[in-house]
Design an enzyme around this catalytic site. Structure first.
Site, PDB file in Angstrom:
ATOM      1  N   GLN A  45       0.830  -1.206   0.000  1.00 10.87           N
ATOM      2  CA  GLN A  45       0.000   0.000   0.000  1.00 10.87           C
ATOM      3  C   GLN A  45       0.867   1.259   0.000  1.00 10.87           C
ATOM      4  OE1 GLN A  45      -3.540  -0.800   2.955  1.00 10.87           O
ATOM      5  NE2 GLN A  45      -1.720  -1.875   3.696  1.00 10.87           N
ATOM      6  N   ASP A 101       6.267   4.694  -1.543  1.00 13.83           N
ATOM      7  CA  ASP A 101       7.671   5.126  -1.407  1.00 13.83           C
ATOM      8  C   ASP A 101       8.628   4.447  -2.385  1.00 13.83           C
ATOM      9  OD1 ASP A 101       8.083   2.548  -0.244  1.00 13.83           O
ATOM     10  OD2 ASP A 101       7.716   3.363   1.763  1.00 13.83           O
ATOM     11  N   HIS A 113      -1.410   1.552  -4.403  1.00 18.84           N
ATOM     12  CA  HIS A 113      -1.677   2.982  -4.364  1.00 18.84           C
ATOM     13  C   HIS A 113      -0.696   3.784  -5.217  1.00 18.84           C
ATOM     14  CE1 HIS A 113      -3.627   2.045  -0.210  1.00 18.84           C
ATOM     15  NE2 HIS A 113      -4.440   1.795  -1.223  1.00 18.84           N
ATOM     16  N   THR A 159       0.840  -2.663   8.892  1.00 23.76           N
ATOM     17  CA  THR A 159      -0.351  -2.032   8.319  1.00 23.76           C
ATOM     18  C   THR A 159      -1.510  -2.095   9.301  1.00 23.76           C
ATOM     19  OG1 THR A 159      -2.051  -2.214   6.593  1.00 23.76           O
ATOM     20  CG2 THR A 159      -0.818  -4.216   7.099  1.00 23.76           C
ATOM     21  N   ASN A 186       2.090  -6.015  13.717  1.00 23.20           N
ATOM     22  CA  ASN A 186       1.785  -4.590  13.803  1.00 23.20           C
ATOM     23  C   ASN A 186       1.801  -4.175  15.273  1.00 23.20           C
ATOM     24  OD1 ASN A 186       1.092  -2.274  12.110  1.00 23.20           O
ATOM     25  ND2 ASN A 186      -0.831  -2.213  13.250  1.00 23.20           N
ATOM     26  N   LEU A 187       2.083  -2.921  15.536  1.00 26.05           N
ATOM     27  CA  LEU A 187       2.144  -2.449  16.918  1.00 26.05           C
ATOM     28  C   LEU A 187       0.786  -2.044  17.466  1.00 26.05           C
ATOM     29  CD1 LEU A 187       5.462  -0.365  16.991  1.00 26.05           C
ATOM     30  CD2 LEU A 187       5.005  -2.557  18.094  1.00 26.05           C
ATOM     31  N   VAL A 220       8.533  -4.443  13.492  1.00 22.38           N
ATOM     32  CA  VAL A 220       8.561  -5.279  12.299  1.00 22.38           C
ATOM     33  C   VAL A 220       9.978  -5.753  11.990  1.00 22.38           C
ATOM     34  CG1 VAL A 220       8.087  -5.364   9.830  1.00 22.38           C
ATOM     35  CG2 VAL A 220       6.515  -4.176  11.345  1.00 22.38           C
TER      36      VAL A 220
END
Length: 472
Positions: free
Chosen positions: A114, A117, A134, A210, A235-236, A253
């Site tokens: 997604q 960058d 995206h 994500t 994920n956090l 991660v």
């Protein structure tokens, strides 16, 4: 993500839940889950990885919905975070490079991202095994013939708009478009169709960094469940899909993936960044044929008007020629004009002073100028040259290696076009030392230097950043 990208997006009131508190599994639980994830990957026949902004925060790119994310701070009325280095100089993280090795080892079949960058492509994931749902801030596409152009600069627009460049195919020449979606844009079938296909085939879909909130992308991992596949989430924060997952890991991660790679007995490969630039030397005889009027241009390989983002300025000097004045070129395109006696060859020294985020401060190129000699055109296999440069860079862990990959010679006017490949970053991800192994036994917000980086060449801007705490 790029702060510029967030500013370019159309306004939308509801950006999902932001600022959720972070959760850290206790160290013994984290280690047990890492081993479970490693076993899931080892047994998998068709592993798909689904990535979000959380895998790029250790590359110095802020996320959106974390405690210090762009939209979290906007909602709280606080100043936006400052990027630690220019967006175009972001370096793939440990996780990005680990995915490259998992693909080469045959475990990873497809990556769905997604992120805009471009770090998956830059890290080495094959384009045919990657869906950038995206878009990519560094990619332009020709709407007529479908050719993609990967740039070393951030494309100026988003929302699938026309840019200032055209397709270089002589049979086409259509205006190019950016590939980054705005809120109202539908996911492109070119990316969505293979993503759906691989999720249906997957026996494991691993979601990394994500929040799984943006539809319809967040529902892709669920398609694996219909065929008996499993979902693992790292994920956090909690996600809306946690209840559907077979394994949920709350941890950094990079740390989790480093543990998985150790479990699988795989090494995380180093990252070597190679950038291109073009030098054009034009020589014209004076009317009396005694002098040569020559022009030197240092610019982008992406077109005369394209920026050259990794070079700040160019210093020009001349070996053993006191009659020629040295120059500092600080405006792009870097252009120098000189007049010399035809009978006297000149050696021009170019000192390319590099931008923040590069692993060395400058690279030097020596360029002979001799009107009597007629150099031959060459066109090297780019990938072969790149591989030789990577090998040299790793044997001598530094950046600055260079090679010519193309030379074109034209006779009227006399012009020589040189394309150079330059090593501008070398980053290694080695095993942690014993003190750092102890740090791995915790699960929390660690300094970047303590998550396994063995940086042979650290970008100047990033050296200070390594002392700060990173949120992955």
């Amino acid at each position: 993500m790029s702060l510029g990208y967030a500013e370019k997006l159309s306004f939308i009131e509801d950006v999902g839940q932001v600022g959720m508190s972070e959760i850290f599994d206790p160290p013994p639980v984290l280690q047990e889950k890492i081993e479970l994830l490693g076993m899931m990957i080892k047994k998998s026949k068709h592993l798909v990885v689904f990535t979000g902004a959380g895998i790029s925060t250790s590359s110095g790119i802020p996320d959106f919905r974390g405690p210090k994310g762009i939209w979290t701070l906007q909602r709280e009325g606080k100043p936006l975070p400052e990027a630690s280095l220019p967006f175009h100089r972001a370096i793939p993280s440990m996780t990005h490079m680990a995915l490259v090795e998992l693909e080469k080892a045959g475990f990873l079949k497809f990556v769905i991202s997604q992120n805009i960058d471009g770090l998956h492509l830059r890290s080495g994931i094959p384009r045919e095994k990657l869906a950038e749902l995206h878009g990519n801030s560094f990619m332009e596409i020709c709407p007529a013939c479908g050719v993609e152009y990967l740039r070393d600069f951030e494309v100026e627009t988003i929302g699938l708009k026309e840019t200032s460049r055209r397709c270089s195919n002589v049979r086409c020449g259509a205006k190019l478009k950016d590939t980054v979606l705005d809120w109202e844009d539908a996911l492109p079938p070119k990316e969505m169709n293979p993503a759906e296909k691989h999720c249906r085939t997957a026996d494991v879909v691993l979601c990394l960094g994500t929040s799984l909130q943006i539809t319809p992308a967040c529902n892709l991992p669920l398609k694996s469940l219909r065929g008996g596949g499993k979902i693992a989430i790292v994920n956090l924060q909690k996600t809306p899909k946690d209840k559907k997952a077979s394994l949920v890991i709350h941890g950094l991660v990079d740390k989790v993936i480093a543990g998985v790679m150790e479990f699988l007995n795989l090494k995380i490969p180093p990252f070597v960044r190679i950038d291109l630039l073009q030098i054009v030397l034009t020589q014209i005889l004076s009317a009396d044929r005694k002098y040569v009027n020559w022009t030197l241009r240092v610019g982008s390989v992406h077109g005369q008007k394209a920026p050259l983002p990794f070079v700040k300025y160019v210093e020009v000097s001349f070996s053993d020629r006191q009659d020629l004045k040295e120059a500092t070129l600080d405006k792009q395109p870097f252009l120098l004009k000189r007049r010399t006696v035809k009978a006297k060859p000149v050696e021009v020294t170019l000192r390319l002073n590099l931008s923040d985020g590069c692993g060395c401060s400058y690279i030097q190129i020596n360029l002979p100028v001799d009107y009597k000699l007629s150099p031959n055109s060459i066109n090297c296999d780019k990938e072969v040259v790149f591989q030789k440069l990577r090998t040299r860079a790793l044997e001598d862990p530094s950046c600055g290696q260079k090679a010519i990959i193309e030379r074109r010679v034209m006779s009227s006017p006399r012009r020589e076009v040189l394309v150079y490949a330059l090593v501008t970053n070398v980053i290694g991800f080695g095993k942690a030392s014993k003190p750092l192994e102890a740090a791995f036994k915790t699960n929390g917000d660690l300094p970047k230097r303590e998550i396994g980086f063995t940086c042979w060449q650290i970008p100047r801007k990033r050296r200070k950043h390594l002392s700060h705490k990173a949120k992955l």
